[in-house]
Design a protein around this motif. Structure first.
Motif, PDB file in Angstrom:
ATOM      1  N   SER A  43       0.829  -1.208   0.000  1.00 49.35           N
ATOM      2  CA  SER A  43       0.000   0.000   0.000  1.00 49.35           C
ATOM      3  C   SER A  43       0.861   1.254   0.000  1.00 49.35           C
ATOM      4  N   PRO A  76      -5.261   2.973  -0.628  1.00 46.58           N
ATOM      5  CA  PRO A  76      -4.161   2.339   0.106  1.00 46.58           C
ATOM      6  C   PRO A  76      -4.090   2.771   1.567  1.00 46.58           C
ATOM      7  N   ASP A 120      -2.380  -4.129  -6.310  1.00 46.17           N
ATOM      8  CA  ASP A 120      -2.074  -4.747  -5.015  1.00 46.17           C
ATOM      9  C   ASP A 120      -1.872  -6.251  -5.176  1.00 46.17           C
TER      10      ASP A 120
END
Length: 399
Positions: A47, A304, A85
């Motif tokens: 993140s 994030p 991600d």
């Protein structure tokens, strides 16, 4: 006639596995505890890298170049974040979810098969999560002060929808489900269902051995979509009728007592708490992560930041969520014993799960990390039940 001893009977069941098998199960289980921490650190790092790259802010600016497009931005940025991600986390996922399982003999699935299912899973997840984020960010825009309060209902709604459609549209993408074939197993399960108000037309066997060698069954869906499914690993590991009655009875307990809805309701309350904390913590965490170009909690480019807060809360809340699930599992065991009275069948099945869930953890370890009661304590409960409900003596023939 010797009295039945539940302690000795429990010890005898656990002794069916040699000490080295118990040691291997303990190593696997306790290593899994550490995976929680390492997985958390990986998610925070990923993140942070996404925030520092500015890719989500750049996507948001590109989509809003001519006019605001909040719905499109919420969906597109959300999907982009999930895909990036997933890609950055792939090496860790491959280690923790495939290589480690392979090294412990818990899967025979090839890496490409695992990867292909992972791609399919993230695509499905991205679509559903994107839709959830569209609704969530709409709430934030419409009710900036109280959006977190309404988030519980939103979360519960999406959970119920996913539970309804998963058995029909999603699970068949990963496994082949076939009605239990005619024979003693099917006849037994149908009779159990009919006697206890459970739909008897949705009893399936699926090719669970495709992904895992774990001895398992499950109940999924809600209302008309609900079904009980037994992995073919049960029968490859020699499940007899007593085991089938005990394990399927456990799954029927989940269905009969609506554990999925109960857990969804609790999770919606926890979602309110989590989103309240996100609302309060977003700004300082964004500052710590260097998210200077994120325009607050209402900006999807801040996903994030939101994810890091959720990761922290998820890690700290693991004992609570595990305890909630353990309660449901304990209740399902009790349902199976009360309605189908197969303590030995349940115990035999539980012994076969020890390879991926150590049997006798310490109490603190169980509370912190186990989402099922420890196998040793479950077998002891079954043996206590057996002691309290001895079989009736045979009736003497009438002269």
């Amino acid at each position: 006639m010797a009295l039945f001893d539940p302690v000795a009977a429990t010890a005898a069941y656990l002794a069916q596995l040699p000490p080295e098998a118990h040691a291997k199960a303990t190593a696997y289980t306790q290593g899994g505890h550490w995976l929680l921490l390492w997985g958390f650190l990986v998610s925070v790092l990923v993140s942070f890298l996404i925030v520092r790259s500015g890719v989500l802010v750049g996507l948001r600016r590109s989509l809003e170049r001519r006019k605001p497009r909040p719905v499109l931005v919420s969906f597109a940025v959300g999907v982009a974040y999930l895909l990036i991600d997933w890609l950055l986390s792939l090496p860790w996922s491959a280690y923790s979810n495939w290589w480690r399982e392979k090294s412990y003999g818990l899967t025979s699935q090839a890496f490409l098969g695992w990867l292909g299912e992972g791609v399919m899973s993230i695509v499905i997840s991205a679509i559903f999560t994107g839709l959830f984020l569209v609704a969530l960010y709409a709430l934030i825009r419409k009710a900036p002060r109280t959006w977190w309060l309404w988030s519980g209902g939103l979360t519960a709604g999406f959970v119920v929808i996913s539970l309804l459609i998963a058995p029909i549209y999603i699970e068949p993408l990963f496994n082949k489900y076939t009605p239990a074939p005619a024979g003693p197993v099917r006849d037994t399960v149908v009779a159990m269902a009919e006697a206890n108000g459970v739909p008897s037309d949705k009893i399936f066997v699926y090719d669970g051995s495709k992904q895992s060698n774990a001895y398992t069954a499950n109940v999924s869906g809600l209302f008309g979509s609900a079904r009980v499914a037994m992995s073919d690993t049960m029968f490859k590991q020699g499940a007899d009728i007593a085991e089938v009655r005990a394990v399927v009875g456990h799954e029927m307990g989940h269905y009969a007592h609506q554990h999925a809805l109960w857990i969804a309701g609790v999770m919606s309350v926890l979602a309110i708490v989590a989103f309240f904390l996100i609302d309060r913590l977003f700004a300082p965490v964004a500052t710590l992560m260097g998210a200077d170009t994120v325009r607050g909690v209402a900006d999807p480019a801040g996903l994030p930041v939101l994810s890091v807060i959720l990761a922290v809360l998820g890690l700290l809340g693991t004992p609570l969520t595990n305890s909630l699930i353990r309660l449901a599992e304990t209740d399902a065991d009790n349902y199976s014993l009360v309605h189908f009275n197969e303590p030995d069948g349940l115990s035999k099945a539980l012994v076969k799960t020890i390879e991926y869930r150590a049997a006798t953890p310490g109490r603190l370890e169980e509370v912190l990390f186990y989402d099922h009661p420890a196998v040793g304590s479950r077998i002891r409960t079954a043996m206590d039940w057996k002691a309290a409900h001895p079989p009736s003596p045979p009736t003497a023939p009438t002269p």
